[in-house]
Write a protein that holds these residues in place. Sequence first.
Motif, PDB file in Angstrom:
ATOM      1  N   THR A 258       0.856  -1.194   0.000  1.00  0.00           N
ATOM      2  CA  THR A 258       0.000   0.000   0.000  1.00  0.00           C
ATOM      3  C   THR A 258       0.891   1.242   0.000  1.00  0.00           C
ATOM      4  N   GLN A 259       0.342   2.336  -0.506  1.00  0.00           N
ATOM      5  CA  GLN A 259       1.068   3.608  -0.540  1.00  0.00           C
ATOM      6  C   GLN A 259       0.095   4.754  -0.260  1.00  0.00           C
ATOM      7  N   ASP A 260       0.695   5.822   0.270  1.00  0.00           N
ATOM      8  CA  ASP A 260      -0.034   7.076   0.444  1.00  0.00           C
ATOM      9  C   ASP A 260      -1.304   6.881   1.271  1.00  0.00           C
TER      10      ASP A 260
ATOM     11  N   TRP B 141       3.362  -6.595   2.044  1.00  0.00           N
ATOM     12  CA  TRP B 141       3.001  -7.926   2.566  1.00  0.00           C
ATOM     13  C   TRP B 141       3.478  -9.055   1.639  1.00  0.00           C
ATOM     14  N   ASN B 142       3.063  -9.019   0.382  1.00  0.00           N
ATOM     15  CA  ASN B 142       3.308 -10.122  -0.563  1.00  0.00           C
ATOM     16  C   ASN B 142       2.738 -11.432  -0.022  1.00  0.00           C
TER      17      ASN B 142
ATOM     18  N   SER C  79     -14.082   9.651   0.212  1.00  0.00           N
ATOM     19  CA  SER C  79     -12.832  10.397   0.114  1.00  0.00           C
ATOM     20  C   SER C  79     -11.674   9.463  -0.219  1.00  0.00           C
ATOM     21  N   TYR C  80     -10.637  10.042  -0.795  1.00  0.00           N
ATOM     22  CA  TYR C  80      -9.440   9.293  -1.161  1.00  0.00           C
ATOM     23  C   TYR C  80      -8.691   8.925   0.110  1.00  0.00           C
ATOM     24  N   ALA C  81      -8.323   7.610   0.239  1.00  0.00           N
ATOM     25  CA  ALA C  81      -7.662   7.121   1.452  1.00  0.00           C
ATOM     26  C   ALA C  81      -6.338   6.443   1.161  1.00  0.00           C
ATOM     27  N   GLY C  82      -5.848   6.468  -0.068  1.00  0.00           N
ATOM     28  CA  GLY C  82      -4.568   5.853  -0.376  1.00  0.00           C
ATOM     29  C   GLY C  82      -4.684   4.916  -1.573  1.00  0.00           C
ATOM     30  N   ARG C  83      -3.612   4.144  -1.796  1.00  0.00           N
ATOM     31  CA  ARG C  83      -3.581   3.187  -2.906  1.00  0.00           C
ATOM     32  C   ARG C  83      -3.145   1.824  -2.383  1.00  0.00           C
TER      33      ARG C  83
END
Length: 1003
Positions: free
Chosen positions: A443-445, A485-486, A550-554
């Motif tokens: 995950t990012q941002d 994680w992978n 709302s935007y919460a990340g990627r």
Amino acid sequence: MADSNGRKLLVEVCNAKNLMPKDGHGTASAFVMVDFDGQRRRTKTISRDLNPQWDEKLEFFVHNVESMNSEILELNVYNDKKTGKRTNFLGKVKISGSCFAKLGSETLIYHPLEKRSVFSQIKGEIGLKVWYEDPPVEEEKKPDEKKEEEKKTEVAVEEKKEEESKTEEVKEKVEEKPPEDNHPLPAPQEETNKETPAPPPPPNAVAEVKPLENEKEDENKNLEVSTTNNNSSNNTVDNDNIITTTNTRSDLEIRSVSGSDRRSGTGYDLVDRMPFLYVRVVKAKHSNPEVDAMSFAKLVIGTHSIKTTSEKNNKDWDQVFAFDKEGLNSSSLEVSVWTEKKKEEQEGSKIEEKCLGIVSFDLQEVPKRLPPDSPLAPQWYTLETGSEVGGADVMVAVWVGTQADEAFQEAWQSDSGGLIPETRAKVYLSPKLWYLRLTIIQTQDLQIGSVSPEPKTRALELYVKAQLGAQVFKTGRIGSSNPTWNEDLVFVAAEPFEPFLVVTVEDIVSGKSIGLVKVRVASIERRSDDRAQTKSRWFNLVGEDEKSKSYAGRIHIRTCIEGGYHVLDEAAHVTSDVRASAKQLAKPPIGLLEVGIRGANILLPVKTRDGTRGTTDAYVVAKYGPKWVRTRTILDRFNPLWNEQYTWDVYDPCTVLTIGLFDNGRYHKDETCKPRKDIRMGKLRVRLSALDTNRIYLNTYSLTVLLPGGARRMGEIEISLRFTCSSWISLLQAYSSPMLPRMHYVCPLGRAQQDILRHTAMRIVTAKLARSEPPLGLEVVQYMLDSDTHIWSMRKSKVNWFRVVSGLSKVATLARWLNGIRTWAHPPTTILVHIIIIAIVLCPHLVLPTIFMYAFLILAFQIRYRKKVPLSMDPRISCVDVVTNDELDEEFDGLPTTRSPDVVRIRYDRLRALAGRAQLFLGDMAAQWERVEALYNWRDPRATGIFLAFCLVASLAFYMVPFKAFMLGLAFYYLRHPKFRDDMPSVPANFFRRLPVLSDQIL
């Protein structure tokens, strides 16, 4: 024969990998020969390449759409003679027509190349895409075009009539004045050959005309085959070692028809023919229009009195009634027609019924009918009445048939309670199951501030939760703002799929969700092996608040629907299907299983009727592969007769057929309108590998059911079986192939993960069948699938322990025998052992030949003691006679237990969970020794026969090969380079894994 309807089969030969070098220079120049339905196509030759790339698309015509599933597509890979020393065989692949995909669903599948004979040296695989394509449907023609076509047809008919009249005139002239020469008239003869059938020739000309016609047809066929088989003049095959056989269409048609007849079950050769009296009441009419409409018809025969459906102003009933002829206590049948009319009285309206007449039939004069005879045509019969109103007729057909009659399934049945849906015979199909793999990468941002206003002052602990329907799996916890994680999460997906896969990122510290994403399951890509990896994608996470979004990340994930696995929904020891989920990976069936469910004897009453007497309403459920069958319910009989026959395709001989007997409680609802549960009355399992091919088994099996009060014998069931196999080579090759598809060995699933997925698949199958109409009960499916095998049971632990002790007792017997030799308990035996030891020292090369020859003689001698009857459930080895009431109460007690306080309950449940694993471990240990025993006790005749032949060949081989050379070769083979190793299990391991164990005989 059905037309092709323009259907085409397309085969795209993509590439091949790791071919065997056959040109003498360490390479191969390969080409592919493809045969389908009498047509042959050939690819180009790729010179000196062990990994050739063709990318050629070959097209075939489907002559018969209905028999396409029974056709075989065969591909043979050869080394071209022009580029090497000779044309060599590099491998073959056979694909059944039932595995062809439709246009748009084709995928690239790698098929391992098979051997042509036992001594062939073949390796590698070939990548193919196979699909069929139907022509586009033509639009309906306009009225003007239809009129023009009709005019053309009328003109053509008139022209034919004129030509026929001309030919008749020519015939008359020829008869009046024959020509001087022997040649026929040319002009009229050409016209008659083209447009109209030729006149019958004289007797001396018949033998001349027919061969000429046959020769023309043969020439046309040969011309068609030659034009379709030769793709190009350049790609010709010049090979004397390749032997090809071309099947004619007549042979294919005969084969497909016989197979369809066998699968349709119309033969009924494994069961008895049960006579039924069929009465078909079609409609009625009356000559007097003032008479009210006929409302219903009534049938009276002995104690049976049945009415047709009563509908207002309806004279057409068209209903069929089937009476069990053995249960009839009358020699005549009466059919009457009645009218209904409301009569107003002081208290209220009252329905008045009036009989218009009766017609009687003598049962001794009723005609008999057996398929494939055509249905009996109904006739008009005049009703006899003593009233003033007359002239009424009824259309009825009466005949005596069997349960093979096509009208039986939809008829009113006297032994099944009439038209009750819950008592009719039905066929159910398990839902098609897939594994859905979700890989959580990173995950990012992440917008942590939306969850906690001060994320920097505390430690983060994030995990990902994925949900598909009722299935929820979570990843591990990682303390980072951008974690990686992978990890793979595997779900069980059933068709039709759930709409969305919901992936949520959550923070365990705050207990809140950071964001989620919904992935549409229908858009997830499918794959059939591990060679083609699906692409990963980034998704934007949104908040759970539907208003804001709302935007919460990627989040970076990879999804795919696995088609290379077989979704396990049964216990391992009773599995009945091992095919992969992807249809393209399925191999053609190797045989046909036919089961005749004949009847049951001396059943015990399991419930009371009217509170006075016991009764049993029995039916049978049989399960093999995805197909479930349920017989009709025979009401209120302790010796019911079903005589129903069913068929299954067999893809693996080392599978198990499960048959269960139940009492139907769902057709009768109580005062609350809730259906009762069906009561289990016992089951049996038959391993197909214990059956001889093309032989009918007719046996009676005892039914024992385990209840909280102890084991109880419920009666007997009579079953007939036949396992038909057309190819012994395919049957024997199955013993050397892996038990499960390739993906289970290349990308294996963990033991704990398999157990979770198997129980999830069981719940999905149970829920799907319970929603059928009529439903197959939850308790029925769970009993047939053995869904409680993981629950702790003292009785089952004793069974597995006794199985281990039975195997170890053989070792103890050998130790006692050696001790007796050492102590000279039997001097002649000790002296004989001394002589044997001296012989081994002097002639060590005779050790292995002697051992295998001795094993060969013992196995050949033991064939006299092999079981003639296939084994089923065995109460003796199930320890049902030594179990106590307290242990039975523990076995039937669910999880969590309710017999103790809270603390003791937690400890007890934990102990039971650990003991359940130990129980399975003991069962696996016992199974290994039982497989060794199966080599010589002829439980699996084919496996023991293979081992018998191996012992003979090994005896001769070890006699010819020096022992030192064998040991050196064995050591070199064991220490071979990993490049020469295969990822799949070895042939001895596959053979040993397929040997039968006693697990399928345990209650």
